[in-house]
Design a protein around this motif. Structure first.
Motif, PDB file in Angstrom:
ATOM      1  N   ASP A 157       5.312   4.067  10.752  1.00  0.00           N
ATOM      2  CA  ASP A 157       6.424   5.014  10.672  1.00  0.00           C
ATOM      3  C   ASP A 157       6.350   6.020  11.816  1.00  0.00           C
ATOM      4  N   HIS A 158       5.115   6.290  12.240  1.00  0.00           N
ATOM      5  CA  HIS A 158       4.858   7.350  13.215  1.00  0.00           C
ATOM      6  C   HIS A 158       3.855   6.812  14.222  1.00  0.00           C
ATOM      7  N   MET A 159       4.107   7.038  15.506  1.00  0.00           N
ATOM      8  CA  MET A 159       3.192   6.590  16.550  1.00  0.00           C
ATOM      9  C   MET A 159       2.744   7.777  17.389  1.00  0.00           C
ATOM     10  N   LEU A 170      -0.939 -10.346  10.608  1.00  0.00           N
ATOM     11  CA  LEU A 170       0.209 -10.044   9.765  1.00  0.00           C
ATOM     12  C   LEU A 170      -0.216  -9.806   8.316  1.00  0.00           C
ATOM     13  N   GLU A 171      -1.170 -10.588   7.853  1.00  0.00           N
ATOM     14  CA  GLU A 171      -1.653 -10.437   6.477  1.00  0.00           C
ATOM     15  C   GLU A 171      -2.225  -9.037   6.253  1.00  0.00           C
ATOM     16  N   ILE A 172      -3.057  -8.572   7.182  1.00  0.00           N
ATOM     17  CA  ILE A 172      -3.683  -7.260   7.037  1.00  0.00           C
ATOM     18  C   ILE A 172      -2.640  -6.151   7.149  1.00  0.00           C
ATOM     19  N   LEU A 173      -1.740  -6.253   8.119  1.00  0.00           N
ATOM     20  CA  LEU A 173      -0.745  -5.194   8.303  1.00  0.00           C
ATOM     21  C   LEU A 173       0.254  -5.156   7.160  1.00  0.00           C
ATOM     22  N   GLN A 174       0.604  -6.299   6.610  1.00  0.00           N
ATOM     23  CA  GLN A 174       1.491  -6.308   5.449  1.00  0.00           C
ATOM     24  C   GLN A 174       0.793  -5.706   4.230  1.00  0.00           C
ATOM     25  N   LEU A 175      -0.505  -5.963   4.091  1.00  0.00           N
ATOM     26  CA  LEU A 175      -1.268  -5.335   3.007  1.00  0.00           C
ATOM     27  C   LEU A 175      -1.264  -3.822   3.159  1.00  0.00           C
ATOM     28  N   LEU A 176      -1.503  -3.335   4.365  1.00  0.00           N
ATOM     29  CA  LEU A 176      -1.513  -1.889   4.585  1.00  0.00           C
ATOM     30  C   LEU A 176      -0.146  -1.283   4.315  1.00  0.00           C
ATOM     31  N   ARG A 177       0.913  -1.985   4.695  1.00  0.00           N
ATOM     32  CA  ARG A 177       2.260  -1.496   4.415  1.00  0.00           C
ATOM     33  C   ARG A 177       2.511  -1.415   2.909  1.00  0.00           C
ATOM     34  N   PRO A 213       1.383  12.752   9.348  1.00  0.00           N
ATOM     35  CA  PRO A 213       2.394  12.831   8.282  1.00  0.00           C
ATOM     36  C   PRO A 213       1.872  12.230   6.972  1.00  0.00           C
ATOM     37  N   THR A 214       1.912  13.003   5.927  1.00  0.00           N
ATOM     38  CA  THR A 214       1.450  12.536   4.619  1.00  0.00           C
ATOM     39  C   THR A 214       2.402  11.470   4.076  1.00  0.00           C
ATOM     40  N   GLY A 215       1.811  10.417   3.497  1.00  0.00           N
ATOM     41  CA  GLY A 215       2.609   9.360   2.889  1.00  0.00           C
ATOM     42  C   GLY A 215       3.223   8.397   3.885  1.00  0.00           C
ATOM     43  N   LYS A 216       2.791   8.436   5.144  1.00  0.00           N
ATOM     44  CA  LYS A 216       3.337   7.568   6.187  1.00  0.00           C
ATOM     45  C   LYS A 216       2.229   6.699   6.780  1.00  0.00           C
ATOM     46  N   VAL A 217       2.632   5.702   7.551  1.00  0.00           N
ATOM     47  CA  VAL A 217       1.701   4.909   8.347  1.00  0.00           C
ATOM     48  C   VAL A 217       1.766   5.420   9.773  1.00  0.00           C
ATOM     49  N   ARG A 227       3.586   1.872   0.809  1.00  0.00           N
ATOM     50  CA  ARG A 227       4.863   1.978   0.101  1.00  0.00           C
ATOM     51  C   ARG A 227       4.713   1.972  -1.417  1.00  0.00           C
ATOM     52  N   ASP A 228       3.821   1.106  -1.918  1.00  0.00           N
ATOM     53  CA  ASP A 228       3.721   0.937  -3.369  1.00  0.00           C
ATOM     54  C   ASP A 228       2.676   1.835  -4.001  1.00  0.00           C
TER      55      ASP A 228
END
Length: 288
Positions: A207-209, A175-182, A27-31, A186-187
């Motif tokens: 968003d998608h697994m 958490l630091e790395i995953l929050q950066l990727l999020r 999915p484009t624009g998703k994680v 999003r931004d």
């Protein structure tokens, strides 16, 4: 419009297939998180989608064209990949590492003012600007991973692949790395595709697994559609309770026992994914 698709993809070596008949749309624009037990084909799928491995059958489509039919430099402007446990030459600074990410855009050996602006921007974005002149091998694990992510971001691609970006990191750096990727998703509208071992981290941040077992997609969808007791039992061989995250409502799993028949070693175990990839790369003379 989704930009990246696998159609009927098979990956293997000799007569042994690691991945069979893979049909998958990112999915484009998703994680998107690729999850599954060890040896399920997660890294193999990631590398094939990112054009590191060439499938034996089927094709990966990027922006409407077969990815292997596109020039390498042009693909490198569309997607970047951060492999597992990357290593840098001794003494290489963070800024020098990040500069390598500009390779697809460069026409000479000298960095242009535009290149330098991008490097400065991604160092700030990843919080690595205070460490720009520090050797990569002098960084902590989390700082080192952010430096590599900064290098990937310097390619200025819309799609970013990461193979187990939180491996060997403690929970703070995970958490630091995953929050950066999020935040990048999003931004900055980056499409993120990552291999993740921890199902609860995948559920929280994806968003998608996509759940893989023995080289096949078992199920895919939003975490609420994927994190189910029967999936954990059939794919991972565990019995688990499913609870809602009190902050986000996403499902979290609490394993409490092995499923019936799980955990018993096979008399003739299949080769691991890593062993299969070693054989595949040796047969092909290295990845392409």
């Amino acid at each position: 419009m989704d930009r990246l698709t696998a159609r009927g993809v098979a990956i293997g070596y000799g007569g042994a297939l690691i991945v069979q008949d893979l049909n998958l749309t990112i999915p484009t624009g998703k994680v998107t998180a690729l999850v599954g037990p060890n040896g399920s084909g997660k890294s193999t799928v990631l590398k094939t989608l990112a054009r590191i491995l060439r499938p034996q059958a089927g094709e990966v489509i990027l922006d409407g064209k077969a990815i292997h039919a596109q020039p390498t430099r042009e693909v490198a402007k569309k997607l970047a990949i951060l492999p597992q446990n990357p290593s840098a030459p001794e003494g290489l600074t963070v800024a020098e590492l990040v500069a390598y990410g500009r390779f697809p855009h460069r026409r000479g050996l000298t960095l242009t003012p535009s290149d330098r602006r991008v490097i400065t921007s991604v160092l700030e974005l990843t919080g690595m600007d205070p460490f720009a002149d520090r050797p990569v091998d002098a960084l902590s694990g989390g700082q080192r991973q952010r430096a590599w992510i900064a290098m990937a971001l310097a390619q200025e691609t819309d799609i970013l692949f990461l193979d187990e970006p939180t491996s060997f990191l403690d929970i703070t750096y995970q958490l630091e790395i995953l929050q950066l990727l999020r935040r990048l998703n999003r931004d900055h509208n980056r499409t993120i595709v990552m291999v993740v071992h921890d199902l609860n981290l995948a559920s929280r941040y994806a968003d998608h697994m996509v759940v893989l077992k023995s080289g096949r997609v078992v199920t895919e969808g939003a975490p609420k559609a994927v994190i189910r007791r029967e999936v954990l039992r059939d794919v991972f061989g565990v019995e688990a309770d499913i609870v809602a995250d009190p902050r986000t409502g996403v499902p979290l799993c609490l394993p409490f026992d092995l499923a019936a028949g799980a955990g018993q070693a096979s008399v003739h175990p299949a080769p691991s994914e890593a062993e299969s990839l070693d054989a595949l790369e040796a047969a092909e003379g290295g990845v392409r």
